[in-house]
Motif scaffolding. Structure first.
Motif, PDB file in Angstrom:
ATOM      1  N   GLU A 191       9.980  27.489 -14.151  1.00 35.63           N
ATOM      2  CA  GLU A 191       9.048  26.655 -14.913  1.00 35.63           C
ATOM      3  C   GLU A 191       7.635  27.229 -14.874  1.00 35.63           C
ATOM      4  O   GLU A 191       6.941  27.264 -15.896  1.00 35.63           O
ATOM      5  N   ALA A 251       8.815  25.311 -22.736  1.00 36.39           N
ATOM      6  CA  ALA A 251      10.127  24.661 -22.784  1.00 36.39           C
ATOM      7  C   ALA A 251      11.088  25.438 -23.686  1.00 36.39           C
ATOM      8  O   ALA A 251      12.266  25.611 -23.353  1.00 36.39           O
ATOM      9  N   ARG A 301       5.143  23.245 -24.835  1.00 34.49           N
ATOM     10  CA  ARG A 301       6.303  23.283 -25.740  1.00 34.49           C
ATOM     11  C   ARG A 301       6.848  24.709 -25.881  1.00 34.49           C
ATOM     12  O   ARG A 301       8.051  24.917 -25.961  1.00 34.49           O
TER      13      ARG A 301
END
Length: 197
Positions: free
Chosen positions: A152, A141, A138
């Motif tokens: 990523e 992200a 999280r």
């Protein structure tokens, strides 16, 4: 479902929460290794026989606490990190997230003693790993929302390192006098802002 059954289930859930609250308080006082179901029952204001209707032993109480902590923390971080917008300055964001972690540590000392204790075994370690992996994802992200050019893999690494830094400093904060604890928290914020910049 009949209303009586719903009320009975609600009372049962409330009673289970009271038992877990009592267990949390006792773990804070005596630690998990010395915890007994009789202590938990007494703290919850019930007989040991009544407690056994919900939890057969202290390992089942631990399982209940692990489930509670995992669910609550996942919900908290999911909501908190999803709400972060790119326009929040990094210093403000880091300050808020560190302060929220410190506040939770102060409000839930049993969580931290279980998390860092060795007496609770592999179940808690596995649950803790799953929770921290989820929080790191999280954070990653959230970092990608703030910096869309971040890959990523790099975001995941940064999320993992950010969480590791917080976890490493929390035991130091807990063991320090208030003034020293505040200094450690401020240094953690500086470290994270510099790392994430």
């Amino acid at each position: 479902m009949p209303e009586r059954t719903v009320r009975r289930q609600a009372r049962g859930l409330k009673r289970m929460a009271e038992i877990l609250d009592a267990a949390e308080a006792m773990i804070t006082e005596v630690g998990f290794p010395d915890l007994t179901t009789n202590q938990v029952a007494a703290r919850a204001g019930m007989s040991p026989g009544s407690l056994y209707q919900f939890f057969r032993n202290k390992d089942e109480i631990l399982d209940g606490l692990v489930a509670r902590y995992t669910d609550e923390r996942q919900e908290f971080w999911a909501a908190r990190l999803a709400a972060v917008t790119p326009d929040v300055p990094l210093e403000v964001l880091v300050g808020q997230l560190v302060d929220e972690s410190v506040a939770f540590k102060g409000a839930s000392p049993a969580y931290w003693s279980l998390l860092y204790g060795s007496a609770t075994g592999d179940r808690l370690a596995a649950a803790s790993r799953r929770l921290h992996d989820d929080v790191a994802r999280r954070i990653a992200a959230m970092l990608r929302r703030r910096s869309p050019g971040l890959t990523e893999d790099r975001a995941q690494l940064a999320g993992t390192m950010t969480l590791a830094a917080v976890k490493a400093v929390m035991p130091l904060v807990a063991a320090a006098a208030p003034e020293r604890a505040a200094e450690l928290v401020n240094e953690l914020k500086v470290l994270l802002v510099r790392y994430l910049t």
